[in-house]
Scaffold this motif. Structure first.
Motif, PDB file in Angstrom:
ATOM      1  N   ASN A   1       0.774  -1.241   0.000  1.00 48.11           N
ATOM      2  CA  ASN A   1       0.000   0.000   0.000  1.00 48.11           C
ATOM      3  C   ASN A   1       0.807   1.294   0.000  1.00 48.11           C
TER       4      ASN A   1
ATOM      5  N   SER B   1       2.202   6.194   2.630  1.00 48.27           N
ATOM      6  CA  SER B   1       0.968   6.874   3.045  1.00 48.27           C
ATOM      7  C   SER B   1      -0.177   5.881   3.149  1.00 48.27           C
ATOM      8  N   GLY B   2      -0.204   4.934   2.238  1.00 43.34           N
ATOM      9  CA  GLY B   2      -1.310   3.984   2.194  1.00 43.34           C
ATOM     10  C   GLY B   2      -1.227   2.912   3.268  1.00 43.34           C
TER      11      GLY B   2
ATOM     12  N   ARG C   1      -1.098   1.179   6.803  1.00 39.41           N
ATOM     13  CA  ARG C   1      -1.760   1.549   8.052  1.00 39.41           C
ATOM     14  C   ARG C   1      -1.049   0.904   9.231  1.00 39.41           C
TER      15      ARG C   1
ATOM     16  N   SER D   1      -2.773   7.906  -2.185  1.00 38.12           N
ATOM     17  CA  SER D   1      -3.038   8.108  -0.753  1.00 38.12           C
ATOM     18  C   SER D   1      -2.373   9.376  -0.257  1.00 38.12           C
TER      19      SER D   1
ATOM     20  N   ASN E   1     -10.873   9.141  -6.100  1.00 40.72           N
ATOM     21  CA  ASN E   1     -10.503   8.100  -7.050  1.00 40.72           C
ATOM     22  C   ASN E   1     -10.902   8.461  -8.476  1.00 40.72           C
TER      23      ASN E   1
ATOM     24  N   HIS F   1      -0.644   0.242  -7.171  1.00 38.59           N
ATOM     25  CA  HIS F   1      -2.034  -0.167  -6.947  1.00 38.59           C
ATOM     26  C   HIS F   1      -2.418  -1.378  -7.795  1.00 38.59           C
TER      27      HIS F   1
END
Lengths: 233, 233
Positions: A38, A41-42, A44, B41, B67, B126
DNA sequence: TAGCAAATGAACGAATTCGTACAAACCGGT
DNA sequence: ACCGGTTTGTACGAATTCGTTCATTTGCTA
């Protein structure tokens, strides 16, 4: 932060219920998967904590903050990959075969190190801001160029490699092919189809990678010996 | 709650007129910079809104959500790049020269399209999740392979290109080199130095890119004509 | 065994940040 | 000029999410 470690503690095998190193390693393994998937930033922290045997508190205890954890994971990823690469022994082989092995091995190795590639992708998105803070990263990677340089020298002395080729450019080329094959698999596959990413095609591309590199590096004469002149197939 | 009327603004015709397309374009330009810099993100809607001539409300009005904006920017980036690429006319040149131009042009073009490269990097992070939702992306990119295929055919018929080369693999190679040169500039530079990223070295690498591709594609005979056998420099 | 410091767990606070509700301004046709 | 829908600005709510506070447990030593 932590001073020296004293080896007298917890040396008795099996008795230490506390195992900071194992906890650290556990966190980093989970974090690598999360960040690789991710991004920084993505990714968690709570997600990482949940998948860890320990709790979120420990992440901050060991790594300070999110960026600290990311940095640790990034450095460790480089260390692991370069260690694996160092196991290739090219000095025993004649230059041409050694170069072929180097190219094919690098291609295959990158192919099996997807999460490392993804960490590098992410770090490049951040313009290398975290890698630039690392002091060890140069020492970890320099040997890679050294090996290429030694191999190139041998080939040039043997008269089979072109003198124009520099170690850096050669490494750049091998890296580019091997890296792109992993990093851009998704977009390339979506646009042009997944034909290149079947197992058999990937194996062929590994050979092609070596072929490309050899044709680039070898002198015309050495190339002629390897591929006898025949214009048709 | 400022009730007053402001008839003092918008006197010049054309300045304060309604121009949805310009607003859309403005938002997308700002968004491309933001996403390319910080990822999906990491990109901030508020940041984009602040840098736009209009307000956040409009972003949601035109693009639905974050998005949606990202998708629009991604598709537009591909469209722009492919349009520029289509301006290369290879049919007028003999196969070898055409291939050299294709490789050198692609290298140079990628070099000047950093934000596009970064969008592709992000999309690969992604796993192509957004590109896969695009219906037009195939049509936009297919011509690229078509041009390569036509060129390859001509060269094979002329007896100067090897029959083993496939259009997809050739495109894959040229893309890999050109892409990596931009995508990994930061990490590669931090580890091995920035020597390859001076202007003169980049120009040289463009030529090397063409050289690599030619040596890979040309038959041994054709290569011999191009590079007369001389083992030393 | 008691005590101390390091290691751990759960709940919480504060700051971002996405997305929306509401209202006002605007343009073009009639 | 008026009226319809379209375009824009502001303020706010709701949900995340990073990082911390505080109390508890654990291993080791006197």
């Amino acid at each position: 932060m932590d001073g020296g470690k004293d080896g007298t503690r917890g040396d008795v095998p099996g008795t230490r219920k506390r195992d900071p190193e194992a906890v650290r390693a556990d966190i980093m393994a989970v974090a690598e998967a999360e960040f690789a998937k991710n991004g920084l930033s993505g990714g968690r922290i709570d997600e990482i904590a949940a998948k860890t045997r320990t709790s979120k508190r420990m992440i901050y205890y060991y790594f300070g903050d999110k960026n600290g954890l990311y940095r640790a994971v990034l450095e460790e990823a480089y260390r692991k990959v370069r260690l694996e690469e160092a196991e290739l022994h090219l000095d025993d082989l004649e230059p041409i075969e050694a170069l072929r092995q180097l190219a094919a091995f690098t291609f295959e190795h990158h192919r099996r190190s997807e999460s490392f590639i993804r960490m590098v992708m992410i770090e490049n998105i951040h313009s290398g801001a975290f890698l630039s803070q690392s002091t060890s990263i140069g020492d970890v990677n320099r040997p890679a160029i050294g090996r290429v340089a030694a191999l190139l020298d041998r080939g040039k002395k043997a008269g089979v490699f072109r003198h124009e080729i520099t170690p850096l450019t050669l490494h750049w080329l091998i890296s580019a092919i091997s890296y792109f094959n992993v990093s851009n698999r998704h977009t390339f596959g979506l646009i042009f189809g997944d034909a290149l990413w079947t197992e058999t095609e990937q194996v062929r591309l590994g050979s092609e990678c070596a072929e490309i590199v050899l044709r680039y590096v070898l002198t015309t004469d050495a190339l002629g010996d390897l591929h006898p002149s025949c214009a048709d197939a």
